[in-house]
Design a protein around this motif. Structure first.
Motif, PDB file in Angstrom:
ATOM      1  N   ASP A  21       1.113  -1.053   0.257  1.00 36.66           N
ATOM      2  CA  ASP A  21      -0.086  -0.496  -0.187  1.00 36.66           C
ATOM      3  C   ASP A  21       1.162   1.252   0.065  1.00 36.66           C
ATOM      4  O   ASP A  21       0.784   2.560  -0.705  1.00 36.66           O
ATOM      5  CB  ASP A  21      -1.033  -0.188   1.199  1.00 36.66           C
ATOM      6  N   MET A  58      -1.416   8.779   6.429  1.00 39.51           N
ATOM      7  CA  MET A  58      -2.339   7.910   5.505  1.00 39.51           C
ATOM      8  C   MET A  58      -2.052   6.819   6.325  1.00 39.51           C
ATOM      9  O   MET A  58      -2.922   5.710   5.639  1.00 39.51           O
ATOM     10  CB  MET A  58      -1.934   8.326   4.612  1.00 39.51           C
ATOM     11  N   MET A  59      -1.004   6.266   6.345  1.00 41.53           N
ATOM     12  CA  MET A  59      -1.129   4.814   6.636  1.00 41.53           C
ATOM     13  C   MET A  59      -1.569   4.727   8.527  1.00 41.53           C
ATOM     14  O   MET A  59      -1.596   3.231   8.283  1.00 41.53           O
ATOM     15  CB  MET A  59       0.834   4.512   6.873  1.00 41.53           C
ATOM     16  N   ARG A  61      -4.160   6.080   9.471  1.00 42.90           N
ATOM     17  CA  ARG A  61      -5.628   6.003   9.243  1.00 42.90           C
ATOM     18  C   ARG A  61      -6.061   4.653   8.553  1.00 42.90           C
ATOM     19  O   ARG A  61      -7.315   4.232   8.492  1.00 42.90           O
ATOM     20  CB  ARG A  61      -6.064   7.212   8.423  1.00 42.90           C
ATOM     21  N   ALA A  62      -4.954   3.878   7.861  1.00 44.89           N
ATOM     22  CA  ALA A  62      -5.004   3.107   6.832  1.00 44.89           C
ATOM     23  C   ALA A  62      -5.346   1.171   8.156  1.00 44.89           C
ATOM     24  O   ALA A  62      -5.248   0.823   7.395  1.00 44.89           O
ATOM     25  CB  ALA A  62      -4.118   2.650   5.845  1.00 44.89           C
ATOM     26  N   HIS A  64      -2.178   0.448   8.991  1.00 49.96           N
ATOM     27  CA  HIS A  64      -1.029  -0.251   8.577  1.00 49.96           C
ATOM     28  C   HIS A  64       0.488   0.752   9.662  1.00 49.96           C
ATOM     29  O   HIS A  64       1.457  -0.056   9.734  1.00 49.96           O
ATOM     30  CB  HIS A  64      -0.602   0.576   7.258  1.00 49.96           C
TER      31      HIS A  64
END
Length: 85
Positions: A21, A58-59, A61-62, A64
Protein backbone atom coordinates in the motif's frame (compact mmCIF):
# COMPACT_ATOMS: atom_id res chain seq x y z
CA UNK A 1 0.67 -14.94 8.71
CA UNK A 2 3.08 -12.51 10.38
CA UNK A 3 4.27 -13.13 13.92
CA UNK A 4 5.40 -10.03 15.75
CA UNK A 5 8.69 -10.51 17.64
CA UNK A 6 8.16 -10.68 21.40
CA UNK A 7 10.26 -7.58 22.08
CA UNK A 8 8.18 -5.40 19.71
CA UNK A 9 4.71 -3.91 19.68
CA UNK A 10 3.36 -4.45 16.18
CA UNK A 11 0.28 -3.06 14.49
CA UNK A 12 -2.26 -5.80 13.79
CA UNK A 13 -2.53 -6.81 10.16
CA UNK A 14 -0.41 -7.89 7.28
CA UNK A 15 2.95 -6.08 7.01
CA UNK A 16 3.29 -7.13 3.38
CA UNK A 17 -0.02 -5.47 2.52
CA UNK A 18 1.15 -2.33 4.35
CA UNK A 19 4.39 -2.31 2.34
CA UNK A 20 2.47 -2.74 -0.92
CA UNK A 21 0.00 0.00 0.00
CA UNK A 22 2.84 2.40 0.82
CA UNK A 23 4.62 1.57 -2.45
CA UNK A 24 1.40 2.29 -4.35
CA UNK A 25 0.77 5.48 -2.38
CA UNK A 26 4.15 7.03 -3.15
CA UNK A 27 3.64 6.42 -6.88
CA UNK A 28 0.31 8.29 -6.97
CA UNK A 29 1.53 11.87 -6.81
CA UNK A 30 4.34 14.31 -6.23
CA UNK A 31 6.68 13.05 -3.51
CA UNK A 32 8.27 15.49 -1.05
CA UNK A 33 10.80 14.43 1.58
CA UNK A 34 11.38 16.91 4.40
CA UNK A 35 14.48 16.06 6.41
CA UNK A 36 13.99 16.61 10.14
CA UNK A 37 17.35 15.32 11.37
CA UNK A 38 19.58 12.27 11.69
CA UNK A 39 19.51 9.25 13.97
CA UNK A 40 22.45 7.86 15.95
CA UNK A 41 23.59 5.89 12.86
CA UNK A 42 23.58 9.08 10.73
CA UNK A 43 20.49 7.98 8.78
CA UNK A 44 18.07 10.65 7.58
CA UNK A 45 14.93 11.20 9.65
CA UNK A 46 12.22 12.72 7.50
CA UNK A 47 8.56 13.40 6.96
CA UNK A 48 7.31 12.18 3.58
CA UNK A 49 4.41 13.77 1.71
CA UNK A 50 2.49 12.73 -1.39
CA UNK A 51 0.76 15.72 -2.95
CA UNK A 52 1.13 17.59 0.38
CA UNK A 53 -0.52 14.74 2.35
CA UNK A 54 1.55 13.22 5.13
CA UNK A 55 2.21 9.51 4.44
CA UNK A 56 2.49 8.75 8.18
CA UNK A 57 -1.04 10.04 8.74
CA UNK A 58 -2.38 8.14 5.73
CA UNK A 59 -0.77 4.86 6.82
CA UNK A 60 -2.10 5.29 10.37
CA UNK A 61 -5.63 6.02 9.14
CA UNK A 62 -5.44 2.89 6.96
CA UNK A 63 -4.49 0.83 10.04
CA UNK A 64 -0.97 0.07 8.79
CA UNK A 65 0.84 2.20 11.36
CA UNK A 66 0.39 3.52 14.84
CA UNK A 67 1.45 6.77 16.42
CA UNK A 68 4.29 6.53 18.94
CA UNK A 69 4.88 9.81 20.72
CA UNK A 70 8.53 9.17 21.59
CA UNK A 71 9.35 8.87 17.87
CA UNK A 72 7.60 12.13 17.00
CA UNK A 73 10.30 14.70 17.56
CA UNK A 74 8.60 17.99 18.32
CA UNK A 75 5.09 16.62 17.81
CA UNK A 76 5.22 17.27 14.06
CA UNK A 77 3.26 14.14 13.09
CA UNK A 78 0.62 14.53 15.83
CA UNK A 79 -0.01 18.14 14.84
CA UNK A 80 -0.21 17.39 11.15
CA UNK A 81 -2.50 14.36 11.54
CA UNK A 82 -4.84 16.29 13.87
CA UNK A 83 -5.16 18.93 11.16
CA UNK A 84 -6.33 16.29 8.69
CA UNK A 85 -2.97 15.74 6.97
Amino acid sequence: EFNCPRYRSCVPGNPHAAKNDLATLIRTGELTIERTGYDSYDRTLAVVYVDDANTSCMMARAGHAKYVERWDDGGLIATYCEQGG
